[in-house]
Scaffold this motif. Sequence first.
Motif, PDB file in Angstrom:
ATOM      1  N   VAL A  14       0.842  -1.200   0.000  1.00  0.00           N
ATOM      2  CA  VAL A  14       0.000   0.000   0.000  1.00  0.00           C
ATOM      3  C   VAL A  14       0.876   1.248   0.000  1.00  0.00           C
ATOM      4  CG1 VAL A  14      -1.676   1.342   1.321  1.00  0.00           C
ATOM      5  CG2 VAL A  14      -1.946  -1.137   1.117  1.00  0.00           C
ATOM      6  N   ASP A  15       1.893   1.263   0.867  1.00  0.00           N
ATOM      7  CA  ASP A  15       2.803   2.411   0.930  1.00  0.00           C
ATOM      8  C   ASP A  15       3.542   2.594  -0.394  1.00  0.00           C
ATOM      9  OD1 ASP A  15       2.052   2.796   3.556  1.00  0.00           O
ATOM     10  OD2 ASP A  15       3.788   1.755   4.397  1.00  0.00           O
ATOM     11  N   GLU A  16       3.994   1.472  -0.966  1.00  0.00           N
ATOM     12  CA  GLU A  16       4.726   1.518  -2.225  1.00  0.00           C
ATOM     13  C   GLU A  16       3.853   2.093  -3.334  1.00  0.00           C
ATOM     14  OE1 GLU A  16       7.218  -1.646  -4.978  1.00  0.00           O
ATOM     15  OE2 GLU A  16       5.310  -2.289  -4.122  1.00  0.00           O
ATOM     16  N   LEU A  17       2.607   1.624  -3.418  1.00  0.00           N
ATOM     17  CA  LEU A  17       1.717   2.078  -4.479  1.00  0.00           C
ATOM     18  C   LEU A  17       1.311   3.540  -4.280  1.00  0.00           C
ATOM     19  CD1 LEU A  17       0.300   1.369  -7.057  1.00  0.00           C
ATOM     20  CD2 LEU A  17      -1.629   0.513  -5.721  1.00  0.00           C
ATOM     21  N   THR A  18       1.107   3.945  -3.037  1.00  0.00           N
ATOM     22  CA  THR A  18       0.790   5.346  -2.756  1.00  0.00           C
ATOM     23  C   THR A  18       1.910   6.247  -3.246  1.00  0.00           C
ATOM     24  OG1 THR A  18      -0.537   4.734  -0.821  1.00  0.00           O
ATOM     25  CG2 THR A  18       0.238   7.002  -0.936  1.00  0.00           C
ATOM     26  N   SER A  19       3.151   5.777  -3.101  1.00  0.00           N
ATOM     27  CA  SER A  19       4.302   6.539  -3.588  1.00  0.00           C
ATOM     28  C   SER A  19       4.346   6.551  -5.113  1.00  0.00           C
ATOM     29  CB  SER A  19       5.592   5.945  -3.030  1.00  0.00           C
ATOM     30  OG  SER A  19       6.729   6.610  -3.551  1.00  0.00           O
ATOM     31  N   ILE A  20       4.130   5.392  -5.738  1.00  0.00           N
ATOM     32  CA  ILE A  20       4.163   5.288  -7.201  1.00  0.00           C
ATOM     33  C   ILE A  20       3.096   6.182  -7.835  1.00  0.00           C
ATOM     34  CG2 ILE A  20       3.705   3.738  -9.151  1.00  0.00           C
ATOM     35  CD1 ILE A  20       4.986   1.487  -7.473  1.00  0.00           C
ATOM     36  N   LEU A  21       1.915   6.231  -7.220  1.00  0.00           N
ATOM     37  CA  LEU A  21       0.786   6.990  -7.763  1.00  0.00           C
ATOM     38  C   LEU A  21       0.598   8.331  -7.059  1.00  0.00           C
ATOM     39  CD1 LEU A  21      -1.870   4.123  -8.143  1.00  0.00           C
ATOM     40  CD2 LEU A  21      -0.444   5.141  -9.927  1.00  0.00           C
ATOM     41  N   ALA A 134       0.768  -7.319 -14.570  1.00  0.00           N
ATOM     42  CA  ALA A 134      -0.493  -6.751 -15.040  1.00  0.00           C
ATOM     43  C   ALA A 134      -1.148  -6.016 -13.883  1.00  0.00           C
ATOM     44  CB  ALA A 134      -1.429  -7.842 -15.554  1.00  0.00           C
ATOM     45  N   ALA A 135      -1.609  -4.795 -14.140  1.00  0.00           N
ATOM     46  CA  ALA A 135      -2.310  -4.001 -13.126  1.00  0.00           C
ATOM     47  C   ALA A 135      -3.701  -3.674 -13.645  1.00  0.00           C
ATOM     48  CB  ALA A 135      -1.544  -2.725 -12.811  1.00  0.00           C
ATOM     49  N   VAL A 136      -4.694  -3.814 -12.770  1.00  0.00           N
ATOM     50  CA  VAL A 136      -6.090  -3.598 -13.162  1.00  0.00           C
ATOM     51  C   VAL A 136      -6.771  -2.688 -12.151  1.00  0.00           C
ATOM     52  CG1 VAL A 136      -8.344  -4.697 -13.480  1.00  0.00           C
ATOM     53  CG2 VAL A 136      -6.288  -5.815 -14.358  1.00  0.00           C
ATOM     54  N   SER A 137      -7.550  -1.755 -12.655  1.00  0.00           N
ATOM     55  CA  SER A 137      -8.435  -0.957 -11.803  1.00  0.00           C
ATOM     56  C   SER A 137      -9.869  -1.321 -12.157  1.00  0.00           C
ATOM     57  CB  SER A 137      -8.192   0.543 -12.016  1.00  0.00           C
ATOM     58  OG  SER A 137      -8.376   0.889 -13.370  1.00  0.00           O
ATOM     59  N   ALA A 138     -10.715  -1.418 -11.145  1.00  0.00           N
ATOM     60  CA  ALA A 138     -12.112  -1.802 -11.385  1.00  0.00           C
ATOM     61  C   ALA A 138     -13.032  -0.986 -10.492  1.00  0.00           C
ATOM     62  CB  ALA A 138     -12.305  -3.294 -11.110  1.00  0.00           C
ATOM     63  N   GLY A 149       3.214  -3.916 -17.316  1.00  0.00           N
ATOM     64  CA  GLY A 149       4.559  -3.366 -17.259  1.00  0.00           C
ATOM     65  C   GLY A 149       5.546  -4.517 -17.267  1.00  0.00           C
ATOM     66  N   ARG A 150       6.728  -4.302 -17.827  1.00  0.00           N
ATOM     67  CA  ARG A 150       7.718  -5.365 -17.857  1.00  0.00           C
ATOM     68  C   ARG A 150       9.120  -4.774 -17.801  1.00  0.00           C
ATOM     69  NH1 ARG A 150       7.449  -9.096 -22.710  1.00  0.00           N
ATOM     70  NH2 ARG A 150       9.654  -9.509 -22.313  1.00  0.00           N
ATOM     71  N   VAL A 151      10.029  -5.563 -17.299  1.00  0.00           N
ATOM     72  CA  VAL A 151      11.441  -5.203 -17.334  1.00  0.00           C
ATOM     73  C   VAL A 151      12.196  -6.418 -17.850  1.00  0.00           C
ATOM     74  CG1 VAL A 151      11.687  -5.778 -14.866  1.00  0.00           C
ATOM     75  CG2 VAL A 151      13.447  -4.436 -16.009  1.00  0.00           C
ATOM     76  N   ALA A 200       1.662   3.228 -15.709  1.00  0.00           N
ATOM     77  CA  ALA A 200       0.883   3.182 -16.951  1.00  0.00           C
ATOM     78  C   ALA A 200      -0.618   3.211 -16.675  1.00  0.00           C
ATOM     79  CB  ALA A 200       1.250   1.935 -17.753  1.00  0.00           C
ATOM     80  N   LEU A 201      -1.012   2.741 -15.485  1.00  0.00           N
ATOM     81  CA  LEU A 201      -2.437   2.719 -15.123  1.00  0.00           C
ATOM     82  C   LEU A 201      -2.938   4.101 -14.688  1.00  0.00           C
ATOM     83  CD1 LEU A 201      -4.794   0.655 -14.837  1.00  0.00           C
ATOM     84  CD2 LEU A 201      -4.155   0.431 -12.422  1.00  0.00           C
ATOM     85  N   ALA A 202      -2.029   4.979 -14.302  1.00  0.00           N
ATOM     86  CA  ALA A 202      -2.399   6.285 -13.748  1.00  0.00           C
ATOM     87  C   ALA A 202      -3.387   7.061 -14.624  1.00  0.00           C
ATOM     88  CB  ALA A 202      -1.149   7.117 -13.476  1.00  0.00           C
ATOM     89  N   PRO A 203      -3.141   7.214 -15.938  1.00  0.00           N
ATOM     90  CA  PRO A 203      -4.131   7.976 -16.730  1.00  0.00           C
ATOM     91  C   PRO A 203      -5.502   7.302 -16.791  1.00  0.00           C
ATOM     92  CG  PRO A 203      -2.428   6.983 -18.145  1.00  0.00           C
ATOM     93  CD  PRO A 203      -1.963   6.854 -16.736  1.00  0.00           C
ATOM     94  N   HIS A 204      -5.532   5.979 -16.727  1.00  0.00           N
ATOM     95  CA  HIS A 204      -6.820   5.282 -16.712  1.00  0.00           C
ATOM     96  C   HIS A 204      -7.561   5.569 -15.406  1.00  0.00           C
ATOM     97  CE1 HIS A 204      -5.875   3.081 -20.372  1.00  0.00           C
ATOM     98  NE2 HIS A 204      -4.680   2.830 -19.862  1.00  0.00           N
ATOM     99  N   LEU A 205      -6.810   5.676 -14.307  1.00  0.00           N
ATOM    100  CA  LEU A 205      -7.441   6.013 -13.023  1.00  0.00           C
ATOM    101  C   LEU A 205      -8.052   7.403 -13.086  1.00  0.00           C
ATOM    102  CD1 LEU A 205      -4.943   4.708 -10.294  1.00  0.00           C
ATOM    103  CD2 LEU A 205      -7.262   3.915 -10.732  1.00  0.00           C
ATOM    104  N   ARG A 206      -7.360   8.327 -13.730  1.00  0.00           N
ATOM    105  CA  ARG A 206      -7.908   9.674 -13.880  1.00  0.00           C
ATOM    106  C   ARG A 206      -9.240   9.613 -14.640  1.00  0.00           C
ATOM    107  NH1 ARG A 206      -2.277  10.971 -14.562  1.00  0.00           N
ATOM    108  NH2 ARG A 206      -1.591  12.434 -12.910  1.00  0.00           N
ATOM    109  N   ASP A 207      -9.280   8.810 -15.689  1.00  0.00           N
ATOM    110  CA  ASP A 207     -10.506   8.701 -16.493  1.00  0.00           C
ATOM    111  C   ASP A 207     -11.644   8.055 -15.680  1.00  0.00           C
ATOM    112  OD1 ASP A 207      -9.249   9.809 -18.664  1.00  0.00           O
ATOM    113  OD2 ASP A 207      -8.787   7.888 -19.612  1.00  0.00           O
TER     114      ASP A 207
END
Length: 210
Positions: A14-21, A134-138, A149-151, A200-207
Amino acid sequence: MRRVVLATHNEHKVDELTSILADVVAELDLEIVSMAAFPQIGEVPETEVTFEGNARLKAEAVAVVTGLPALADDSGLSVEVLGGSPGVFSARWSGLHGGEVLPRGEKDRRNLQLLLDQLADVPDEHRAAAFRCAAVSALPDGRSAAVEGRVDGVLLQAPVGEGGFGYDPIFVPEGHSRTMAELSQDEKNAISHRGRAFRALAPHLRDLLG
């Protein structure tokens, strides 16, 4: 402040994702919380055979049960010479061991050792691999978005480094000379498949939430 539930019980994630986003969290006045506050959710079986499929199962289940926007991810290691395996089976590559519950560290050690054994006679030039996420928002109304995302990198023949977890000690990211297990947390977050997926999911979250 609007709550968004991340499909995990791990507060570190949760902390990591809050920082990423961080930008989206501030812009939309969001609070990312774990499943800990929602015991009614229970465990969501990961029965799909793709990263996106499993992430979508978790995100949609959490959104329906909580009535809140949800986020989920699924990730693993894909080895080129193994046709993309371990893939979605990365966390349980060495099997279920007769149903015994293993500590995370021991499970990681067995998975990594099995993979090394399987690649023992594979030369360095054929040890290409990639960490994928793979990251999904619902949303409760059924709307969703999915990204990956991949490395890319190569696999060593023996573990190096004490940090990270899973296959990190044998994975050298493209453009680097150290394994994921040798990178600092900030260095790892900057290039990780999970970080790339959620950015990469950030703009989709905005939408979806804007």
